[in-house]
Scaffold this active site. Structure first.
Site, PDB file in Angstrom:
ATOM      1  N   ASP A   1       3.126   1.713   8.010  1.00 53.26           N
ATOM      2  CA  ASP A   1       1.987   0.807   8.105  1.00 53.26           C
ATOM      3  C   ASP A   1       2.356   0.182   6.927  1.00 53.26           C
ATOM      4  O   ASP A   1       2.110   0.023   5.720  1.00 53.26           O
ATOM      5  CB  ASP A   1       0.938   1.900   7.312  1.00 53.26           C
ATOM      6  CG  ASP A   1      -0.207   0.890   7.333  1.00 53.26           C
ATOM      7  OD1 ASP A   1      -0.007   0.047   8.058  1.00 53.26           O
ATOM      8  OD2 ASP A   1      -0.971   1.943   6.622  1.00 53.26           O
TER       9      ASP A   1
ATOM     10  N   ASP B   1       1.050  -1.318  -0.462  1.00 55.96           N
ATOM     11  CA  ASP B   1       0.222  -0.395  -0.212  1.00 55.96           C
ATOM     12  C   ASP B   1       0.462   1.410  -0.254  1.00 55.96           C
ATOM     13  O   ASP B   1       0.266   2.626   0.746  1.00 55.96           O
ATOM     14  CB  ASP B   1      -0.511  -0.005   1.222  1.00 55.96           C
ATOM     15  CG  ASP B   1      -2.136   0.796   1.492  1.00 55.96           C
ATOM     16  OD1 ASP B   1      -2.296   1.634   0.291  1.00 55.96           O
ATOM     17  OD2 ASP B   1      -2.518   1.334   2.399  1.00 55.96           O
TER      18      ASP B   1
END
Length: 350
Positions: free
Chosen positions: A223, A205
Site C-alpha cells: 500500500d 504511511d
C-alpha cells in the site's frame, strides 16, 4: 456535522468488480474476498491461471491519474531494485491503471504475511534496513505529482477544510481551532529550524498494518497509496508505540530501527525533532479525513464516535499535549550511543 457526498463506490457490486477485472485481461474464477480498506475498495481474487491477485478500486476524485501512475512507477522502481513491495501489473491497454465505466483500478500480486513483532529488536532492525533501501531508491529522483510533507501545509489545509465545512460542533470549535492554530505554528517552526532538510520519496504511511512479515523472507511493504515527498523520519515514527519522551519502550524501539537503518544508509539525527510535529500533523489530518469521508456509509458504521462533542474535546486535550511535546528543547533530540549513557536493559541503549 455536515455530511460530505459519497464519492461513489455505490456501483461496486461483486458483479461489477469481476466484470472490471475481466476487462483488464485477467480472468477470475469467482472466488473473491474483500480486504480491510476504508480509503479504497480492495479485494483478493483467485484467477483462472492459478494466481492470486489483489485488485484496488481507487476512490474517485482523490488522486489524479498522474499521481496514481507516479505511485505505480515508484513501486515498480522499488521492485526492480529488489526492495520487497507489491508492484502493480501492466494490464490490457499497456498501463498499470485501468479505467472501467467511471472507476479506476490496479492489480498487484497477493503477498501474504502477518504483522511484524515490533517488540523484537531484530525485527525492527530488519525493518530499518529495508526502509533504508527503500529511501536509497527514493533519493534517485523527486516526485513531480505526489504531495510533499515538508511544512505545516497539510495540517493547515486540513484545519481550513474542517472550519470552512463547519465539521466541528459550535460549542467545541473555538477551543479546537485555537489549539490547532497553535500546533500548526509549532509544526512550521520545527520545519523552519531545518532549512537544509533533505526530502525523499517515501512510503508515507508506514504504520505496522502496511508491513507484512513472513518467517523466510522477513518484512515487505504494501500500500503505497500515500507515497509522498518528505523527511525519512516520516517512515520511522509510526512504527513506535507512542512518543519517545518518557517512554523507555518507544526509545528502545526507535533505537533498534535506527540501528538497522544506519547499517545501510546515513540518518540525520536532527530529523528526530520532527517526530512530534509529524505526529501532530497526522492527528489534524486524520480528523479532516474522517470528516471528508462521512458521506461514505462505511465510515459512520466504523467510527460511530467521530464528530461528537466528546470526540472534539478529546482532540483539544490531545493537541494541547502535543503543544507541550513540540516545545523546543535546550538541545536537539538524540539517542544516547556513548559509554556514559545509562543502559536500561543491557542492549547499549539509554
Amino acid at each position: 456535522m455536515h455530511a460530505t457526498p459519497d464519492l461513489s463506490f455505490g456501483d461496486l457490486t461483486p458483479e461489477f468488480m469481476l466484470d472490471a477485472l475481466d476487462a483488464t485481461g485477467l480472468r477470475a474464477d469467482g472466488r473473491m474476498l474483500q480486504l480491510n480498506s476504508f480509503e479504497n475498495r480492495v479485494l483478493q481474487v483467485h484467477l483462472e491461471d492459478g494466481r492470486v491477485a489483489v485488485a484496488k478500486f481507487y476512490r474517485p476524485a482523490r488522486w489524479s491519474d498522474a499521481q496514481i501512475l507516479e505511485e505505480h512507477a515508484f513501486a515498480t522502481e522499488l521492485a526492480a531494485a529488489e526492495v520487497p513491495v507489491a508492484a502493480p501489473w501492466v494490464l490490457d491497454g499497456g498501463s498499470t491503471l485501468f479505467h472501467y465505466q467511471g472507476q479506476r483500478l490496479a492489480v498487484t500480486p497477493r503477498q501474504g504475511g502477518r504483522g511484524p513483532e515490533l517488540e523484537d529488536p531484530e525485527v525492527l532492525r530488519w525493518i530499518g534496513r529495508l526502509l533504508a533501501r527503500l529511501h536509497s531508491v527514493g533519493r534517485r529522483q523527486a516526485f513531480a505529482e505526489r504531495l510533499t510533507w515538508a511544512s505545516a501545509a497539510p495540517a493547515q489545509a486540513a484545519r481550513d477544510w474542517l472550519i470552512e465545512h463547519e465539521a466541528i460542533p459550535p460549542e467545541t470549535a473555538p477551543a479546537w481551532d485555537n489549539a490547532a492554530r497553535r500546533c500548526i505554528e509549532s509544526i512550521q517552526a520545527a520545519f523552519d529550524s531545518l532549512p537544509d532538510l533533505q526530502l525523499t520519496r517515501l512510503h508515507g504511511d508506514c504504520h505496522p498494518g502496511n508491513i507484512l512479515w513472513t518467517p523466510d523472507r522477513g518484512p515487505h511493504f504494501v500500500d503505497l497509496d500515500d507515497a509522498v515527498m518528505g523527511p525519512v523520519v516520516q517512515d520511522l515514527w509510526m512504527l513506535l508505540p507512542g512518543p519517545t519522551e518518557g517512554s523507555d519502550a518507544a526509545r528502545r524501539q526507535l533505537k533498534a530501527v535506527l540501528d538497522g537503518y544506519e547499517q545501510m544508509a546515513e540518518f540525520d539525527d536532527r530529523e528526530l525533532r520532527l517526530i512530534e510535529p509529524l505526529r501532530t500533523m497526522r492527528m489534524i489530518h486524520h480528523s479532516a479525513w474522517l470528516a471528508r469521508r462521512w458521506g461514505d456509509p462505511a465510515f459512520p458504521a466504523a467510527f460511530p464516535w467521530f464528530g461528537t462533542p466528546n470526540y472534539w474535546m478529546d482532540q483539544v486535550a490531545l493537541l494541547r499535549e502535543q503543544l507541550e511535546a513540540m516545545k523546543p528543547k535546550d538541545a536537539p533530540p538524540t539517542l544516547a550511543r556513548d559509554e556514559d549513557a545509562v543502559d536500561f536493559d543491557g542492549d547499549g541503549f539509554a
